[in-house]
Design a protein around this motif. Structure first.
Motif, PDB file in Angstrom:
ATOM      1  N   VAL A   7      25.881  13.616  61.476  1.00  0.00           N
ATOM      2  CA  VAL A   7      26.859  13.028  62.393  1.00  0.00           C
ATOM      3  C   VAL A   7      27.274  11.657  61.889  1.00  0.00           C
ATOM      4  O   VAL A   7      28.463  11.323  61.850  1.00  0.00           O
ATOM      5  CB  VAL A   7      26.278  12.937  63.819  1.00  0.00           C
ATOM      6  CG1 VAL A   7      27.253  12.206  64.747  1.00  0.00           C
ATOM      7  CG2 VAL A   7      25.981  14.333  64.368  1.00  0.00           C
ATOM      8  N   ILE A  46      35.678  10.768  60.107  1.00  0.00           N
ATOM      9  CA  ILE A  46      35.852  11.855  61.070  1.00  0.00           C
ATOM     10  C   ILE A  46      35.544  11.326  62.465  1.00  0.00           C
ATOM     11  O   ILE A  46      34.590  10.572  62.663  1.00  0.00           O
ATOM     12  CB  ILE A  46      34.918  13.039  60.739  1.00  0.00           C
ATOM     13  CG1 ILE A  46      35.121  13.495  59.293  1.00  0.00           C
ATOM     14  CG2 ILE A  46      35.169  14.204  61.682  1.00  0.00           C
ATOM     15  CD1 ILE A  46      34.099  14.509  58.818  1.00  0.00           C
ATOM     16  N   THR A  64      31.222  18.805  53.712  1.00  0.00           N
ATOM     17  CA  THR A  64      31.458  20.000  54.516  1.00  0.00           C
ATOM     18  C   THR A  64      30.968  21.285  53.874  1.00  0.00           C
ATOM     19  O   THR A  64      30.459  22.174  54.556  1.00  0.00           O
ATOM     20  CB  THR A  64      32.955  20.145  54.847  1.00  0.00           C
ATOM     21  OG1 THR A  64      33.709  20.146  53.625  1.00  0.00           O
ATOM     22  CG2 THR A  64      33.434  19.008  55.725  1.00  0.00           C
ATOM     23  N   VAL A 105      32.709  15.354  65.041  1.00  0.00           N
ATOM     24  CA  VAL A 105      31.609  15.642  64.121  1.00  0.00           C
ATOM     25  C   VAL A 105      30.341  16.001  64.908  1.00  0.00           C
ATOM     26  O   VAL A 105      29.550  16.851  64.481  1.00  0.00           O
ATOM     27  CB  VAL A 105      31.374  14.471  63.146  1.00  0.00           C
ATOM     28  CG1 VAL A 105      30.760  13.273  63.817  1.00  0.00           C
ATOM     29  CG2 VAL A 105      30.511  14.915  61.974  1.00  0.00           C
ATOM     30  N   TYR A 120      34.517  14.209  50.937  1.00  0.00           N
ATOM     31  CA  TYR A 120      34.584  14.940  52.196  1.00  0.00           C
ATOM     32  C   TYR A 120      34.214  16.412  52.001  1.00  0.00           C
ATOM     33  O   TYR A 120      33.494  17.000  52.805  1.00  0.00           O
ATOM     34  CB  TYR A 120      36.006  14.821  52.769  1.00  0.00           C
ATOM     35  CG  TYR A 120      36.290  15.724  53.941  1.00  0.00           C
ATOM     36  CD1 TYR A 120      35.759  15.446  55.195  1.00  0.00           C
ATOM     37  CD2 TYR A 120      37.099  16.836  53.797  1.00  0.00           C
ATOM     38  CE1 TYR A 120      36.028  16.262  56.279  1.00  0.00           C
ATOM     39  CE2 TYR A 120      37.370  17.661  54.867  1.00  0.00           C
ATOM     40  CZ  TYR A 120      36.837  17.371  56.106  1.00  0.00           C
ATOM     41  OH  TYR A 120      37.102  18.191  57.172  1.00  0.00           O
ATOM     42  N   LYS A 177      30.756  19.668  65.819  1.00  0.00           N
ATOM     43  CA  LYS A 177      30.540  20.572  64.692  1.00  0.00           C
ATOM     44  C   LYS A 177      29.078  20.604  64.244  1.00  0.00           C
ATOM     45  O   LYS A 177      28.537  21.681  63.937  1.00  0.00           O
ATOM     46  CB  LYS A 177      31.416  20.155  63.509  1.00  0.00           C
ATOM     47  CG  LYS A 177      32.903  20.317  63.734  1.00  0.00           C
ATOM     48  CD  LYS A 177      33.342  21.765  63.677  1.00  0.00           C
ATOM     49  CE  LYS A 177      33.292  22.315  62.286  1.00  0.00           C
ATOM     50  NZ  LYS A 177      33.954  23.626  62.161  1.00  0.00           N
ATOM     51  N   GLU A 178      28.455  19.441  64.179  1.00  0.00           N
ATOM     52  CA  GLU A 178      27.127  19.350  63.561  1.00  0.00           C
ATOM     53  C   GLU A 178      25.976  19.560  64.535  1.00  0.00           C
ATOM     54  O   GLU A 178      24.893  19.959  64.115  1.00  0.00           O
ATOM     55  CB  GLU A 178      26.970  17.995  62.866  1.00  0.00           C
ATOM     56  CG  GLU A 178      27.946  17.772  61.728  1.00  0.00           C
ATOM     57  CD  GLU A 178      27.786  18.789  60.607  1.00  0.00           C
ATOM     58  OE1 GLU A 178      26.670  19.323  60.434  1.00  0.00           O
ATOM     59  OE2 GLU A 178      28.779  19.054  59.910  1.00  0.00           O
ATOM     60  N   GLY A 212      29.361  11.970  58.686  1.00  0.00           N
ATOM     61  CA  GLY A 212      30.734  12.351  58.997  1.00  0.00           C
ATOM     62  C   GLY A 212      31.540  11.188  59.541  1.00  0.00           C
ATOM     63  O   GLY A 212      32.706  11.001  59.183  1.00  0.00           O
ATOM     64  N   LYS A 213      30.903  10.377  60.388  1.00  0.00           N
ATOM     65  CA  LYS A 213      31.583   9.205  60.939  1.00  0.00           C
ATOM     66  C   LYS A 213      31.971   8.239  59.832  1.00  0.00           C
ATOM     67  O   LYS A 213      33.058   7.660  59.832  1.00  0.00           O
ATOM     68  CB  LYS A 213      30.679   8.513  61.967  1.00  0.00           C
ATOM     69  CG  LYS A 213      31.336   7.306  62.616  1.00  0.00           C
ATOM     70  CD  LYS A 213      30.391   6.612  63.576  1.00  0.00           C
ATOM     71  CE  LYS A 213      31.042   5.364  64.166  1.00  0.00           C
ATOM     72  NZ  LYS A 213      30.107   4.620  65.046  1.00  0.00           N
ATOM     73  N   TYR A 224      37.484  22.244  58.360  1.00  0.00           N
ATOM     74  CA  TYR A 224      36.430  21.672  59.195  1.00  0.00           C
ATOM     75  C   TYR A 224      37.008  21.093  60.480  1.00  0.00           C
ATOM     76  O   TYR A 224      36.398  21.170  61.540  1.00  0.00           O
ATOM     77  CB  TYR A 224      35.728  20.591  58.379  1.00  0.00           C
ATOM     78  CG  TYR A 224      34.516  19.959  59.018  1.00  0.00           C
ATOM     79  CD1 TYR A 224      33.256  20.560  58.914  1.00  0.00           C
ATOM     80  CD2 TYR A 224      34.618  18.746  59.679  1.00  0.00           C
ATOM     81  CE1 TYR A 224      32.142  19.970  59.467  1.00  0.00           C
ATOM     82  CE2 TYR A 224      33.495  18.146  60.238  1.00  0.00           C
ATOM     83  CZ  TYR A 224      32.265  18.761  60.134  1.00  0.00           C
ATOM     84  OH  TYR A 224      31.155  18.167  60.684  1.00  0.00           O
TER      85      TYR A 224
END
Length: 267
Positions: free
Chosen positions: A228, A236, A57, A241, A53, A244-245, A231-232, A181
């Protein structure tokens, strides 16, 4: 007393004696909160470390001292949640008091809007172009920020923000103490135009030491749908996500474009 002050330190290497004395001269009596120690609490820190993780990030492994620092901040928040005050003033033990913050804090409102106000000299991204400050804060010398300032050594959180942070259970995903994050989206960030807290420029006394956050590289600042999905896969929340992204990174780019246009027009 409208606010309570918390000072994060490590019991075996406390650096905050001078800061405590400076605060007491202003009538501020900080409550010292002991954070975990990287060596002594290694099992606790290991349980909160997810290097896959962290590489997502910040493009590097996180130090155990950074995990300990973040857990220490969370300890301060939990301590504050047990109080009856509206605002918490949070400091790290190597912070340097520049000016008396009590006047600013005394003017802060009681509100259900989660607020995070930085009073230190760390950098950040302003939001002057399309977002106005809350009406409750319009008379104060504060600048609205897109996201948290760099640095966790001097800031204010109100009760509503603390509630959002603790409900988000960010200790499940720790990537850096400044700032996680998974910081809740509902929080509004502000920075005081006046610097009240500073920080030693010499990193040799730092418990964490030198940190090179490669997430600030240009390629990491560009919206990327692939991230994205990455992150999934890490667990997250998809909406977060994407926020954020895609959303935040797009806003930063748009802001920089408008800033350049405005600067060229003014010149």
């Amino acid at each position: 007393m409208k606010f309570q002050t918390y000072l994060l330190g490590v019991r075996t290497s406390f650096r905050g004696e001078a800061l405590v004395e400076d605060l007491k001269k202003l009538g501020i009596h900080p409550e010292i909160v002991w954070g975990p120690e990287a060596q002594i609490d290694s099992e606790l820190i290991s349980n909160h470390t997810n290097q896959e993780y962290c590489n997502f990030t910040i493009n590097r492994n996180i130090k155990k001292q950074e995990v300990a620092c973040c857990l220490g901040h969370l300890r301060m928040y939990r301590r504050f949640s047990e109080s009856e005050t509206e605002w918490g003033f949070f400091l790290e033990d190597d912070a340097i008091l520049v000016l008396d913050p009590t006047t600013l804090i005394g003017e802060l409102p009681i509100t259900n809007q989660p607020l995070h106000i930085f009073v230190h000299d760390g950098p950040g991204t302003d939001l002057k172009l399309w977002r106005r400050s809350s009406a409750e804060l319009s008379n104060l010398k504060l600048v609205r920020k897109l996201d948290p300032q760099y640095g966790a050594y001097g800031y204010l959180l109100n009760r509503a923000a603390i509630r959002e942070i603790l409900d988000a259970k960010i200790d499940t995903y720790i990537n850096t103490p400044d700032w996680p994050y998974l910081w809740p989206k509902k929080i509004h960030f502000y920075h005081s135009k006046t610097t009240y807290i500073s920080h030693p420029s010499d990193t040799s006394m730092s418990i964490i030491g030198e940190r090179l956050n490669e997430a600030s590289r240009f390629v990491s600042l560009i919206p990327n749908p692939k991230r994205v999905m990455e992150g999934k896969q890490l667990g997250i929340n998809l909406g977060f996500v994407f926020y954020k992204e895609i959303y935040l990174k797009s806003v930063r780019i748009i802001f920089q474009v408008f800033k350049r246009i405005r600067e060229n027009h003014d010149s």
